[in-house]
Enzyme design. Structure first.
Site, short mmCIF file in Angstrom:
data_model
loop_
_atom_site.label_atom_id
_atom_site.label_comp_id
_atom_site.label_asym_id
_atom_site.label_seq_id
_atom_site.Cartn_x
_atom_site.Cartn_y
_atom_site.Cartn_z
N CYS A 39 -34.88 -10.56 32.98
CA CYS A 39 -35.74 -11.73 33.15
C CYS A 39 -37.08 -11.50 32.47
O CYS A 39 -37.34 -10.44 31.88
CB CYS A 39 -35.96 -12.04 34.64
SG CYS A 39 -36.87 -10.74 35.50
N ASP A 50 -50.28 -20.84 -6.94
CA ASP A 50 -50.22 -21.57 -5.68
C ASP A 50 -50.40 -20.65 -4.48
O ASP A 50 -50.62 -21.12 -3.35
CB ASP A 50 -48.87 -22.29 -5.53
CG ASP A 50 -48.66 -23.35 -6.59
OD1 ASP A 50 -49.64 -24.05 -6.91
OD2 ASP A 50 -47.54 -23.47 -7.11
N ASP A 72 -47.72 -28.97 -4.91
CA ASP A 72 -48.00 -28.67 -6.30
C ASP A 72 -47.07 -29.58 -7.12
O ASP A 72 -46.05 -30.03 -6.63
CB ASP A 72 -47.70 -27.19 -6.58
CG ASP A 72 -47.75 -26.86 -8.05
OD1 ASP A 72 -48.76 -27.18 -8.70
OD2 ASP A 72 -46.76 -26.32 -8.55
N ASP A 84 -44.74 -23.19 -5.94
CA ASP A 84 -43.76 -22.21 -6.43
C ASP A 84 -44.36 -21.18 -7.38
O ASP A 84 -43.68 -20.24 -7.77
CB ASP A 84 -42.60 -22.92 -7.13
CG ASP A 84 -43.02 -23.52 -8.47
OD1 ASP A 84 -44.20 -23.86 -8.62
OD2 ASP A 84 -42.15 -23.65 -9.35
N CYS A 87 -39.06 -8.41 33.36
CA CYS A 87 -38.63 -7.19 32.66
C CYS A 87 -39.32 -7.10 31.30
O CYS A 87 -39.75 -6.01 30.88
CB CYS A 87 -37.12 -7.20 32.46
SG CYS A 87 -36.16 -7.25 33.98
#
Length: 753
Positions: free
Chosen positions: A13, A627, A420, A623, A16
């Site tokens: 649980c 960027d 972009d 990409d 723990c």
């Protein structure tokens, strides 16, 4: 900082989880600790922290731990399968022993008095209590020794109270006579229900990790190597090295990342990228390990193996996301830390209150037992990790890799998406549309000089110039002193002249008037073309040598991608170093809200920061290398895997295909996952907030309380599993990644299980 992952055994649980984290955090050198109840793992970062020290600390706290070997924890997976089977066997035995007690209880409620002899109830209930229920005593005692509490302690206390009360009543009746009221059925049925709940919970938790197991199963175990003499032999995949030639027959799974040196075929990469259609592959093309070869024989030169392969990196990303702890879970952990002590106090108040008010000690004990049994810290601990596991797993099936749980949580609140342009919304393969030389120069000479300046540059526009020159048989002279001008262009020395090629910003920087070519530049920009100027800045009077117009086609899915984002209520903007006319033309076609053009890479970051200061939650999509700063500055960075490694490493989300439609899909799965987290936490709290007072007031019997407690964990995990049905919405996305990819993904998951 070292990063160590360990498997943990024995957690049940959220309490723990807190105890394990507390034990590790005390160790010197530990910086961060993240324990995941769903995966039963812990991730520790720190300086000079070794696995043996961590394992010793975890074992001292009362739990088992083991190091996770590189390449996956196959032994732990096998152990989990055996544990699930053992849970089912134990639950089945408990059900068989409890069935007579349950039947008698049901008949009694129906008005049919068929009571089992007391000794029979004792014989049936005892093995359930102390053999099948021994796990609760062991774990509860461990918690007591650690001066804390957990779910097992509550179950052990509650069922023991009901059992011992019944035993006392039975022994008294044997001594003094009379017909005793026994509650052996309550304690036995509660344990049986919890055991069944544990089995269902373990089974459901394994299903949340099915996507990760499916990805891991894509790695072939063997490869066919071709030697220098042309012979072929099969070897273990671990013996393949970079540069080796690997033969892949039709229908086989490609074992390595590499380049095709011979042959032509198609590759089914749906399991890695979500792309449902096979991709044509020929000599010089890249292939990815884990994809399925089509109908051609391929000879592949290995470029990456083992941990450096694309598949291994994908698995690592998904594992990292599932190992991390979402920020919202930290709030839950604070509640879980005081949960068990609060429940014990409520149970004690219920016992004393009933005893003092009614004088009925049996009712007082039963109310306290119901309080102890219905309390469920497991559902609190499972709500977040199971949803994160299911969400990141299904996202990976569609080519969306989410770096960590924090990104997943952050992405659900995004209200602005900044794109972009080049390579993200466009194909990234521009071609020359127009060559306009200045007076005294011809097109041949303009192309020759421009090709010299651009030779060796990695910018998409730069590649178009040498390609056109080569196609027309133009031989470019050698350029020296080549230097990039970020966001503006490039400069070089060609045949003793200092030439500059780049954006319109260069004209104003050098104080040049474009004169006759200005009108032609404006016309090209209105058509959405990108214009670059070639300047000679060798003398004190710089001059224009000509302009080049580039055309870069928009990606087929870009329009629908923007439409999907706007349909989700998001504002879409475009950031580009291109000229304003070209940017505005693309924005009109795509339906973008705002186009911000002619900005340097560092200014993209400024725009993102301005949006953040204005209270917007920003996702940046890009990409390229330029960027990366903006990706890092945004709340969530989204990178195309077709772009640079720098962008991918900076971003929180990586799209395995250069498809902008996946941006909306990534934000949608984030929203769906966070919705499941909130639903799970809501139900976990409701069970306890409503159930505990009802049990304390005597409205719930221990049996009903036990059923509610078992059902709470199962319902929370099952609700998270509904995320496995998710698929990208929208016509374009469905056509590309949805209908055909989903059944195949489920088939792979089934095979992995």
């Amino acid at each position: 900082m070292d990063v160590l992952d360990l498997g943990i055994e024995g957690m049940t649980c959220a309490s723990c989880v807190g105890r394990v984290e507390k034990a590790i955090r005390r160790l010197p050198g530990v910086a961060t600790v993240a324990v995941n109840l769903g995966t039963e793992r812990v991730r520790v970062t720190g300086a000079d922290v070794d696995a043996s020290t961590l394992i010793a600390a975890i074992e001292k706290a009362g739990y088992g731990a083991h190091a996770i070997p590189e390449g996956g924890d196959a032994d732990a997976e096998a152990a989990k399968r055996q544990e699930t089977q053992r849970e089912l066997i134990h639950a089945g035995i408990a059900a068989a022993l409890t069935a007579p007690l349950l039947v008698a209880m049901i008949l009694h409620v129906a008005g049919v008095s068929i009571a089992l002899p007391g000794w029979v109830e004792l014989v049936l209930a005892t093995p359930v209590q102390f053999w099948l229920g021994a796990r609760f005593y062991r774990a509860g005692w461990t918690a007591v020794r650690a001066h804390t509490g957990n779910m097992d302690l509550l179950v052990a206390l509650g069922t023991s109270a009901a059992y011992l009360l019944s035993l006392y009543m039975l022994l008294r009746s044997w001594t003094y006579g009379g017909t005793p009221t026994l509650y052996f059925d309550s304690s036995a049925i509660v344990i049986t229900l919890i055991l069944f709940g544990k089995w269902l919970e373990a089974r459901a938790k394994r299903q949340t990790g099915a996507a990760l197991r499916a990805l891991s199963a894509l790695r072939p175990e063997r490869a066919r190597l071709r030697a220098t003499d042309g012979s072929e032999r099969e070897v273990s995949i671990d013996r393949v090295a970079v540069g080796n030639l690997v033969v892949v027959w039709p229908g086989e799974r490609i074992p390595v990342d590499g380049l095709i040196r011979e042959g032509e075929s198609s590759a089914d990469e749906s399991m890695l990228t979500g792309e449902s259609l096979p991709v044509t592959k020929c000599v010089g093309h890249k292939v990815t390990g884990g994809a399925i070869n089509g109908d051609g024989l391929l000879l592949i030169e290995t470029t990456a193996v083992g941990a450096e392969s694309t598949l291994a990196r994908i698995v690592r990303l998904v594992e990292n996301a599932q190992a991390a702890k979402a920020p919202i879970q930290k709030q839950v952990d604070r509640v879980a830390a005081v949960f068990v002590p609060v429940v014990l106090v409520i149970a004690w108040i219920a016992f004393v209150g009933w005893w003092l008010v009614t004088g009925d000690i049996e009712q007082a004990i039963l109310s306290a037992v119901a309080v102890l049994v219905i309390a469920c810290p497991c559902s609190l601990g499972l709500a977040t990790p199971t949803a994160v596991m299911a969400g990141t797993g299904v996202a990976a099936r569609y080519g969306i890799l989410i770096k960590d749980a924090e990104t997943l949580e952050e992405a659900h609140g995004i209200d602005t998406v900044a794109f972009d342009k080049t390579g993200t919304l466009t194909e990234g393969n521009p071609s020359i549309i127009a060559l306009e030389p200045a007076d005294g120069l011809n097109g041949f000479e303009l192309l020759r000089l421009a090709a010299a300046v651009q030779h060796g540059s990695e910018h998409p526009l730069a590649k178009a110039v040498p390609t056109r020159a080569e196609a027309e048989g133009v031989r470019a002279p050698t350029a020296t002193a080549v230097k990039a001008l970020p966001g503006r262009g490039i400069t070089a020395m060609v045949e003793g002249r200092n030439l500059v090629l780049g954006s319109s910003r260069l004209l104003s920087e050098h104080g040049i008037d474009a004169d006759a070519l200005a009108g032609r530049a404006e016309a090209l920009q209105r058509e959405g073309r990108t214009v670059s100027w070639l300047l000679d800045v060798s003398t004190t009077t710089p001059r224009v040598l000509g302009l080049i117009g580039f055309g870069d086609a928009l990606k087929p899915t870009a329009h629908d991608a923007v439409g999907s984002l706007r349909a989700m209520g998001l504002r879409v903007i475009m950031l580009t170093g291109d000229n304003q006319g070209s940017a505005d033309a693309a924005a009109r076609i795509l339906g973008i809200d705002e186009a911000i053009a002619e900005i340097l890479p560092e200014h993209k970051t400024d725009v993102v920061n301005e949006l953040r200061r204005a209270g917007r939650k920003v996702a940046m999509v890009g990409d390229g290398v330029n960027d990366a700063p903006a990706l890092a500055a945004a709340h969530v960075g989204i990178a195309m895997s077709t772009g640079s490694d720098v962008a991918i490493h900076t971003a929180g989300i990586t799209l395995m295909r250069g498809d902008p439609a996946l941006v909306a899909a990534a934000l949608d799965i984030s929203r769906a996952t966070f919705s499941k987290i909130r639903q799970g936490l809501f139900w976990a709290f409701i069970y306890n907030v409503v159930g505990l007072p009802l049990a304390a007031l005597g409205y719930l019997s221990p049996v009903v309380a036990g059923a509610a407690m078992a059902f709470s964990s199962v319902s929370v995990v099952s609700n998270a599993l509904l995320l496995r049905r998710w698929h990208p919405r929208g016509s374009t996305v469905s056509r590309i990644t949805g209908a055909s990819a989903l059944p195949r993904g489920r088939l792979i998951e089934k095979a992995a299980e």
